[in-house]
Scaffold this motif. Structure first.
Motif, short mmCIF file in Angstrom:
data_model
loop_
_atom_site.label_atom_id
_atom_site.label_comp_id
_atom_site.label_asym_id
_atom_site.label_seq_id
_atom_site.Cartn_x
_atom_site.Cartn_y
_atom_site.Cartn_z
N MET A 64 0.83 -1.21 0.00
CA MET A 64 0.00 0.00 0.00
C MET A 64 0.87 1.26 0.00
O MET A 64 0.58 2.21 -0.74
CB MET A 64 -0.94 0.00 1.21
N ALA A 65 1.92 1.27 0.80
CA ALA A 65 2.80 2.45 0.87
C ALA A 65 3.48 2.71 -0.47
O ALA A 65 3.63 3.87 -0.88
CB ALA A 65 3.84 2.27 1.97
N GLU A 66 3.89 1.65 -1.16
CA GLU A 66 4.50 1.82 -2.49
C GLU A 66 3.51 2.47 -3.45
O GLU A 66 3.87 3.38 -4.21
CB GLU A 66 4.96 0.46 -3.04
N ARG A 67 2.26 2.01 -3.43
CA ARG A 67 1.24 2.56 -4.34
C ARG A 67 0.92 4.01 -3.95
O ARG A 67 0.78 4.87 -4.80
CB ARG A 67 -0.03 1.70 -4.33
N VAL A 68 0.76 4.26 -2.65
CA VAL A 68 0.47 5.63 -2.19
C VAL A 68 1.61 6.55 -2.62
O VAL A 68 1.38 7.64 -3.14
CB VAL A 68 0.25 5.68 -0.66
N HIS A 69 2.86 6.12 -2.43
CA HIS A 69 4.02 6.93 -2.81
C HIS A 69 3.97 7.25 -4.31
O HIS A 69 4.14 8.41 -4.70
CB HIS A 69 5.32 6.20 -2.47
N ALA A 70 3.72 6.23 -5.12
CA ALA A 70 3.66 6.45 -6.57
C ALA A 70 2.54 7.41 -6.95
O ALA A 70 2.74 8.32 -7.77
CB ALA A 70 3.47 5.10 -7.29
N VAL A 71 1.38 7.26 -6.34
CA VAL A 71 0.23 8.11 -6.67
C VAL A 71 0.48 9.55 -6.21
O VAL A 71 0.26 10.50 -6.97
CB VAL A 71 -1.07 7.56 -6.05
N VAL A 72 0.97 9.73 -4.99
CA VAL A 72 1.19 11.08 -4.45
C VAL A 72 2.25 11.81 -5.27
O VAL A 72 2.05 12.96 -5.66
CB VAL A 72 1.58 11.03 -2.96
N THR A 73 3.36 11.14 -5.56
CA THR A 73 4.43 11.83 -6.30
C THR A 73 4.02 12.14 -7.73
O THR A 73 4.46 13.15 -8.28
CB THR A 73 5.75 11.02 -6.26
N ALA A 74 3.17 11.31 -8.33
CA ALA A 74 2.68 11.59 -9.69
C ALA A 74 1.62 12.68 -9.69
O ALA A 74 1.61 13.56 -10.56
CB ALA A 74 2.13 10.32 -10.33
N ALA A 80 7.37 17.16 -1.67
CA ALA A 80 8.67 16.51 -1.49
C ALA A 80 8.53 15.37 -0.49
O ALA A 80 8.11 15.60 0.64
CB ALA A 80 9.69 17.53 -0.99
N PRO A 81 8.90 14.16 -0.90
CA PRO A 81 8.86 13.03 0.04
C PRO A 81 9.89 13.23 1.15
O PRO A 81 10.99 13.72 0.90
CB PRO A 81 9.23 11.82 -0.82
N ARG A 82 9.52 12.86 2.37
CA ARG A 82 10.44 12.88 3.50
C ARG A 82 9.85 12.05 4.62
O ARG A 82 8.66 11.73 4.60
CB ARG A 82 10.72 14.30 3.98
N LEU A 83 10.68 11.68 5.57
CA LEU A 83 10.18 10.94 6.72
C LEU A 83 9.64 11.92 7.75
O LEU A 83 10.17 13.02 7.92
CB LEU A 83 11.28 10.09 7.34
N TRP A 84 8.60 11.50 8.43
CA TRP A 84 7.98 12.31 9.48
C TRP A 84 7.56 11.35 10.57
O TRP A 84 6.68 10.52 10.35
CB TRP A 84 6.80 13.07 8.89
N TYR A 85 8.22 11.41 11.72
CA TYR A 85 7.98 10.47 12.81
C TYR A 85 8.09 9.01 12.33
O TYR A 85 7.32 8.15 12.73
CB TYR A 85 6.63 10.71 13.48
N THR A 137 -6.73 -0.20 -4.47
CA THR A 137 -7.26 -0.61 -5.76
C THR A 137 -7.15 0.56 -6.74
O THR A 137 -6.85 1.68 -6.32
CB THR A 137 -8.74 -0.99 -5.61
N PRO A 138 -7.41 0.35 -8.02
CA PRO A 138 -7.40 1.47 -8.96
C PRO A 138 -8.38 2.59 -8.55
O PRO A 138 -8.06 3.77 -8.72
CB PRO A 138 -7.82 0.83 -10.29
N GLU A 139 -9.51 2.22 -7.98
CA GLU A 139 -10.47 3.24 -7.52
C GLU A 139 -9.90 4.04 -6.35
O GLU A 139 -10.07 5.26 -6.28
CB GLU A 139 -11.79 2.59 -7.10
N VAL A 140 -9.22 3.35 -5.44
CA VAL A 140 -8.60 4.03 -4.30
C VAL A 140 -7.48 4.94 -4.80
O VAL A 140 -7.33 6.07 -4.33
CB VAL A 140 -8.09 3.01 -3.26
N GLU A 141 -6.69 4.46 -5.76
CA GLU A 141 -5.63 5.29 -6.33
C GLU A 141 -6.20 6.58 -6.93
O GLU A 141 -5.64 7.66 -6.72
CB GLU A 141 -4.85 4.53 -7.39
N ALA A 142 -7.30 6.46 -7.64
CA ALA A 142 -7.93 7.65 -8.24
C ALA A 142 -8.41 8.61 -7.15
O ALA A 142 -8.25 9.83 -7.28
CB ALA A 142 -9.10 7.23 -9.13
N ARG A 143 -8.96 8.08 -6.08
CA ARG A 143 -9.43 8.93 -4.98
C ARG A 143 -8.26 9.61 -4.28
O ARG A 143 -8.33 10.79 -3.95
CB ARG A 143 -10.24 8.11 -3.98
N ILE A 144 -7.17 8.86 -4.05
CA ILE A 144 -5.97 9.45 -3.44
C ILE A 144 -5.43 10.57 -4.32
O ILE A 144 -5.12 11.65 -3.83
CB ILE A 144 -4.89 8.37 -3.18
N ALA A 145 -5.33 10.31 -5.62
CA ALA A 145 -4.82 11.33 -6.55
C ALA A 145 -5.68 12.59 -6.49
O ALA A 145 -5.15 13.71 -6.43
CB ALA A 145 -4.77 10.77 -7.97
#
Length: 153
Positions: A64-74, A80-85, A137-145
């Motif tokens: 999930m984190a890999e997909r979220v990272h890809a969606v957010v950065t796109a 800017a990606p960074r660590l937070w806590y 899912t693809p639907e969740v990715e679209a909602r995150i985007a």
């Protein structure tokens, strides 16, 4: 009159071990950020740190984190990606806009995609600032985007 029983569930017992660990991670992140040289070095190293943290996660959280990272950065290259806590997060002008919290990190039932008060998600007098994730899912990715685009608008 009040009970003197120390097992009362309302008694404050301080931070949990997971919360203390997250605070220690945040202190290490802050020190590492201060040591980095140029802005470009900082951005590249910060993204490597995020990807390394994602790689350490348990299977479902990692996927999930890999997909979220890809969606957010796109969807929002301005972030800017960074660590937070100790969590993958995405900042604009140094301020966190959104973050991914793994379920395992705080022994929760689900992972969370959270938004800070820097996110432009305002909707009337009440709106969601956190979303439970059990899969991407693809639907969740679209909602995150869509949420991330709105958050940085």
């Amino acid at each position: 009159m009040g009970s003197t029983d120390t097992t009362d569930s309302t008694a404050y017992e301080g931070f949990t071990a997971e919360e203390r660990a997250a605070m220690k991670e945040h202190a290490r992140e802050t020190k590492a950020e201060a040591r980095r040289r140029s802005r470009a070095d900082k951005a590249a190293e910060a993204e490597r740190d995020v990807l390394a943290k994602i790689a350490e996660m348990q299977d479902s959280d990692r996927v999930m984190a890999e997909r979220v990272h890809a969606v957010v950065t796109a969807a929002a290259p301005v972030l800017a990606p960074r660590l937070w806590y100790g969590m993958p997060a995405y900042a604009r002008d140094g301020k966190i806009v959104c973050f991914f919290q793994s379920a395992e990190k705080f022994k929760a039932r689900y992972a969370t995609l959270g938004f800070s008060d820097q996110a432009n998600l305002d909707e009337g007098t009440m709106w969601a600032a956190g979303f439970a994730l059990t899969g991407v899912t693809p639907e969740v990715e679209a909602r995150i985007a869509a949420l991330v685009k709105q958050a940085v608008s």
